[in-house]
Design a protein around this motif. Structure first.
Motif, PDB file in Angstrom:
ATOM      1  N   ALA A 145       0.858  -1.180   0.000  1.00  0.00           N
ATOM      2  CA  ALA A 145       0.000   0.000   0.000  1.00  0.00           C
ATOM      3  C   ALA A 145       0.895   1.231   0.000  1.00  0.00           C
ATOM      4  N   THR A 146       0.557   2.189  -0.830  1.00  0.00           N
ATOM      5  CA  THR A 146       1.326   3.419  -0.930  1.00  0.00           C
ATOM      6  C   THR A 146       0.449   4.578  -0.489  1.00  0.00           C
ATOM      7  N   VAL A 147       0.855   5.261   0.563  1.00  0.00           N
ATOM      8  CA  VAL A 147       0.066   6.364   1.113  1.00  0.00           C
ATOM      9  C   VAL A 147       0.134   7.556   0.166  1.00  0.00           C
ATOM     10  N   VAL A 148      -1.018   8.187  -0.049  1.00  0.00           N
ATOM     11  CA  VAL A 148      -1.113   9.375  -0.885  1.00  0.00           C
ATOM     12  C   VAL A 148      -1.396  10.577   0.017  1.00  0.00           C
ATOM     13  N   GLY A 149      -0.561  11.597  -0.022  1.00  0.00           N
ATOM     14  CA  GLY A 149      -0.765  12.760   0.826  1.00  0.00           C
ATOM     15  C   GLY A 149      -0.355  12.503   2.258  1.00  0.00           C
ATOM     16  N   GLU A 150      -0.802  13.369   3.150  1.00  0.00           N
ATOM     17  CA  GLU A 150      -0.431  13.292   4.561  1.00  0.00           C
ATOM     18  C   GLU A 150      -1.480  12.529   5.367  1.00  0.00           C
ATOM     19  N   PRO A 151      -1.064  11.752   6.383  1.00  0.00           N
ATOM     20  CA  PRO A 151      -2.036  11.127   7.293  1.00  0.00           C
ATOM     21  C   PRO A 151      -2.826  12.197   8.041  1.00  0.00           C
ATOM     22  N   HIS A 152      -4.040  11.846   8.465  1.00  0.00           N
ATOM     23  CA  HIS A 152      -4.836  12.784   9.244  1.00  0.00           C
ATOM     24  C   HIS A 152      -5.543  12.037  10.369  1.00  0.00           C
ATOM     25  N   ASP A 153      -6.257  12.789  11.203  1.00  0.00           N
ATOM     26  CA  ASP A 153      -6.849  12.212  12.406  1.00  0.00           C
ATOM     27  C   ASP A 153      -7.964  11.227  12.054  1.00  0.00           C
ATOM     28  N   PRO A 154      -8.265  10.295  12.977  1.00  0.00           N
ATOM     29  CA  PRO A 154      -9.422   9.421  12.778  1.00  0.00           C
ATOM     30  C   PRO A 154     -10.688  10.242  12.551  1.00  0.00           C
ATOM     31  N   LEU A 155     -11.583   9.736  11.721  1.00  0.00           N
ATOM     32  CA  LEU A 155     -12.754  10.500  11.294  1.00  0.00           C
ATOM     33  C   LEU A 155     -13.853  10.485  12.351  1.00  0.00           C
ATOM     34  N   PRO A 156     -14.584  11.592  12.492  1.00  0.00           N
ATOM     35  CA  PRO A 156     -15.736  11.633  13.404  1.00  0.00           C
ATOM     36  C   PRO A 156     -16.969  11.020  12.757  1.00  0.00           C
ATOM     37  N   GLY A 157     -17.998  10.780  13.553  1.00  0.00           N
ATOM     38  CA  GLY A 157     -19.250  10.231  13.049  1.00  0.00           C
ATOM     39  C   GLY A 157     -19.714   9.068  13.909  1.00  0.00           C
ATOM     40  N   LYS A 178      -9.829 -17.507  -0.667  1.00  0.00           N
ATOM     41  CA  LYS A 178      -8.937 -16.636  -1.403  1.00  0.00           C
ATOM     42  C   LYS A 178      -7.553 -16.670  -0.759  1.00  0.00           C
ATOM     43  N   ILE A 179      -6.613 -15.950  -1.389  1.00  0.00           N
ATOM     44  CA  ILE A 179      -5.288 -15.782  -0.806  1.00  0.00           C
ATOM     45  C   ILE A 179      -5.371 -14.654   0.208  1.00  0.00           C
ATOM     46  N   ASP A 180      -5.031 -14.935   1.457  1.00  0.00           N
ATOM     47  CA  ASP A 180      -5.140 -13.931   2.514  1.00  0.00           C
ATOM     48  C   ASP A 180      -3.828 -13.178   2.668  1.00  0.00           C
ATOM     49  N   MET A 181      -3.887 -11.855   2.526  1.00  0.00           N
ATOM     50  CA  MET A 181      -2.752 -10.980   2.775  1.00  0.00           C
ATOM     51  C   MET A 181      -3.239  -9.789   3.592  1.00  0.00           C
ATOM     52  N   GLY A 182      -2.296  -9.079   4.192  1.00  0.00           N
ATOM     53  CA  GLY A 182      -2.628  -7.871   4.928  1.00  0.00           C
ATOM     54  C   GLY A 182      -1.505  -6.865   4.830  1.00  0.00           C
ATOM     55  N   VAL A 183      -1.846  -5.587   4.909  1.00  0.00           N
ATOM     56  CA  VAL A 183      -0.846  -4.525   4.969  1.00  0.00           C
ATOM     57  C   VAL A 183      -1.224  -3.585   6.100  1.00  0.00           C
ATOM     58  N   ASP A 184      -0.226  -3.005   6.737  1.00  0.00           N
ATOM     59  CA  ASP A 184      -0.449  -2.101   7.865  1.00  0.00           C
ATOM     60  C   ASP A 184       0.065  -0.717   7.491  1.00  0.00           C
ATOM     61  N   LEU A 185      -0.861   0.221   7.281  1.00  0.00           N
ATOM     62  CA  LEU A 185      -0.479   1.562   6.853  1.00  0.00           C
ATOM     63  C   LEU A 185       0.267   2.334   7.929  1.00  0.00           C
ATOM     64  N   ASP A 186       0.174   1.904   9.182  1.00  0.00           N
ATOM     65  CA  ASP A 186       0.908   2.574  10.255  1.00  0.00           C
ATOM     66  C   ASP A 186       2.391   2.206  10.249  1.00  0.00           C
ATOM     67  N   ILE A 232      -7.393 -14.431  -6.726  1.00  0.00           N
ATOM     68  CA  ILE A 232      -8.120 -13.453  -5.920  1.00  0.00           C
ATOM     69  C   ILE A 232      -7.457 -13.345  -4.559  1.00  0.00           C
ATOM     70  N   VAL A 233      -7.088 -12.134  -4.190  1.00  0.00           N
ATOM     71  CA  VAL A 233      -6.435 -11.870  -2.909  1.00  0.00           C
ATOM     72  C   VAL A 233      -7.410 -11.139  -1.993  1.00  0.00           C
ATOM     73  N   SER A 234      -7.656 -11.695  -0.809  1.00  0.00           N
ATOM     74  CA  SER A 234      -8.376 -10.968   0.236  1.00  0.00           C
ATOM     75  C   SER A 234      -7.339 -10.130   0.980  1.00  0.00           C
ATOM     76  N   LEU A 235      -7.349  -8.851   0.723  1.00  0.00           N
ATOM     77  CA  LEU A 235      -6.340  -7.961   1.291  1.00  0.00           C
ATOM     78  C   LEU A 235      -6.946  -7.137   2.411  1.00  0.00           C
ATOM     79  N   THR A 236      -6.452  -7.314   3.626  1.00  0.00           N
ATOM     80  CA  THR A 236      -6.915  -6.541   4.775  1.00  0.00           C
ATOM     81  C   THR A 236      -5.950  -5.383   4.995  1.00  0.00           C
ATOM     82  N   VAL A 237      -6.443  -4.174   4.813  1.00  0.00           N
ATOM     83  CA  VAL A 237      -5.625  -2.975   4.987  1.00  0.00           C
ATOM     84  C   VAL A 237      -5.877  -2.434   6.391  1.00  0.00           C
ATOM     85  N   LEU A 238      -4.826  -2.351   7.200  1.00  0.00           N
ATOM     86  CA  LEU A 238      -4.946  -1.928   8.595  1.00  0.00           C
ATOM     87  C   LEU A 238      -4.518  -0.473   8.770  1.00  0.00           C
ATOM     88  N   ALA A 239      -5.189   0.214   9.690  1.00  0.00           N
ATOM     89  CA  ALA A 239      -4.803   1.572  10.090  1.00  0.00           C
ATOM     90  C   ALA A 239      -5.393   1.818  11.463  1.00  0.00           C
TER      91      ALA A 239
END
Length: 484
Positions: free
Chosen positions: A138-150, A163-171, A205-212
């Protein structure tokens, strides 16, 4: 032959099926092997009433390169997903819980963003050439920001598909593909000593879990590999924009979730946070080979064995709360919200601020009780069944109480639509802990189940008119809780 990065999309032969609305949009950018190569396949899934819609973009004819695509996947292998919707919601507004995939798609149509973990499906299709995938990141675009409200909405169910299980951690500093389990993500790189070769016309088919957890991110999926020995890099986006994910809000607050009996209002912290595993286990509770690393980065929660529930071992905050009651947003017209407000307020005290007994919280909880119940001395301590004084050790240490978790839901056998009636019956499960300066704390192994009756008032709001409480014992922890 240097690195060639292709970010060009050319579209032809597009077909629109059904009603197209903004939902979980799927898109791809694929590598160009020749000047006239065109590859694009886009699939957008959106829930509109009881129907679905998709938009298929077909590549031009001729000799094409490998076809890659990525999309938000409501039927991910691990369907325990959390989203934050940018408006106030109550449990009566949510779709039925029978299908978490539909609930997740619905949250996206409301402008929702995945929290903590975003399940994607990545399709990789070969084209007759020798195609070897060397890395997915995973390639981050722009600057990180705070967790979203709502409003945070969490739905738990078992996903579909093998599927093929993979994961990436954006932190992490280098968010490359890691081996993933049926949910958690390991610390073991997926492409350490292997490649993923693509067969002609056969999709992988890859099941990709993106963590943040720490921040919110915009990102693209980058696939690195070779075609006939020549290096290529492909970027996969959400249509013409990056994918996005919200970080986890760690302050205590309310969110909506489901534990199998319909939507419920929950109070706690870290909704959407995912456990890392070292080692990892599959859906059959068998250890996945190669998922153990000698040292894992500090600061992560772990699910190191099947069936471990991180909620079983709550640890209260080390710092004394800044106010007797944590900040709460209570919707007086929502019975579950009122029940949570009462549980948290009556279960929070601080001896150093003069709270010498349960009666000290009366002025703080009076707004949740009918005048009759308040006058009778009821509803003064959600943490124990008989409203008795807190442990003497807490008083001696000038300590405080923290409501670790509170859950409000319709009583068993009751229709969730009764939540809007003149009289509403709820049950609330409350878990508390005691703490004091110097790091001392005591987690109560006994929690309280309170059966509440709430009555609608002339202004349309609800007040609690009756409370019946019993204690129950939580499962014993795997390891002893330290007592400093």
């Amino acid at each position: 032959m240097g690195d060639q990065r292709d970010t060009r999309n050319e579209i032809s032969h597009s077909t629109i099926h059904g009603n197209v609305i903004m939902g979980g949009i799927v898109s791809l950018l694929a590598g160009r092997l020749r000047p006239r190569l065109l590859v694009a396949v886009v699939c957008a899934l959106a829930l509109l009433g009881s129907g679905t819609a998709y938009w298929a973009l077909h590549g031009a004819g001729g000799d094409t390169g490998p076809v890659f695509s990525a999309r938000y996947d409501p039927e991910h292998g691990d369907a325990d997903t959390t989203a934050v919707v940018p408006k106030v919601l109550t449990s009566t507004e949510l779709p039925a819980v029978s299908d978490c995939g539909a609930a997740r798609t619905w949250s996206h149509t409301q402008g929702g963003t995945d929290v903590g973990a975003s399940p994607l499906s990545v399709s990789l299709v070969g084209n007759g050439h020798t195609v070897a995938i060397e890395q997915v990141r995973a390639t981050v675009v722009g600057e990180p920001h705070d967790p979203l409200p709502g409003t945070v909405v969490d739905c738990t169910s078992q996903g579909e598909g093998k599927k093929i299980d993979m994961g990436v951690d954006l932190d992490s500093t280098d968010p490359i593909a890691m081996v993933a389990a049926f949910g958690p993500v390991s610390f073991a790189p997926y492409f350490t000593d292997k490649y993923l070769y693509l067969e002609n016309g056969k999709p992988e088919i890859v099941s990709l879990t993106v963590l943040a957890a720490r921040h919110s991110y915009d990102y693209v999926i980058t696939v690195e590999g070779t075609v006939d020995g020549k290096h290529r890099t492909w970027e996969l986006k959400d249509g013409d924009r990056p994918f996005h994910i919200s970080g986890v809000r760690m302050e205590r607050g309310t969110f909506l979730n489901t534990l199998g009996r319909g939507w419920e209002t929950d109070y706690g912290t870290g909704a959407g946070e995912r456990a890392r595993c070292n080692p990892c286990y599959d859906e059959n509770e068998k250890e996945i080979p190669g998922t153990t690393v000698a040292t894992a980065p500090p600061g992560f929660s772990f699910s190191s064995a099947p069936g471990v529930d991180p909620m079983e071992l709550p640890v209260p905050p080390k710092e004394r709360p800044t106010s007797p009651t944590p900040p709460l947003t209570v919707d007086r017209h929502d019975a579950e919200s009122v029940a949570i407000g009462w549980a948290v307020t009556s279960g929070s005290f601080d001896v150093s601020r003069g709270d010498t007994g349960p009666a000290a919280v009366l002025n703080r909880v009076r707004g949740y009780l009918t005048p009759e119940l308040a006058a009778s001395g009821g509803g003064l301590n959600a943490c124990v069944a008989d409203a008795a004084a807190w442990p003497a050790e807490v008083t001696a240490r000038q300590g405080w109480s923290v409501v670790m978790r509170a859950l409000a839901r319709p009583q068993e056998g009751h229709d969730p639509h009764e939540l809007t009636g003149d009289v509403v019956g709820l049950e609330a499960d409350i878990s508390c802990a005691y703490a004091a300066a110097g790091g001392w704390y005591q987690t109560r192994r006994e929690s309280v189940n309170a059966r509440l009756q709430l009555k609608r008032q002339p202004d349309g709001g609800y007040l609690i008119s009756e409370i019946k409480k019993v204690e129950y014992t939580l499962p014993a922890p795997t390891d002893p809780i330290p007592q400093p």
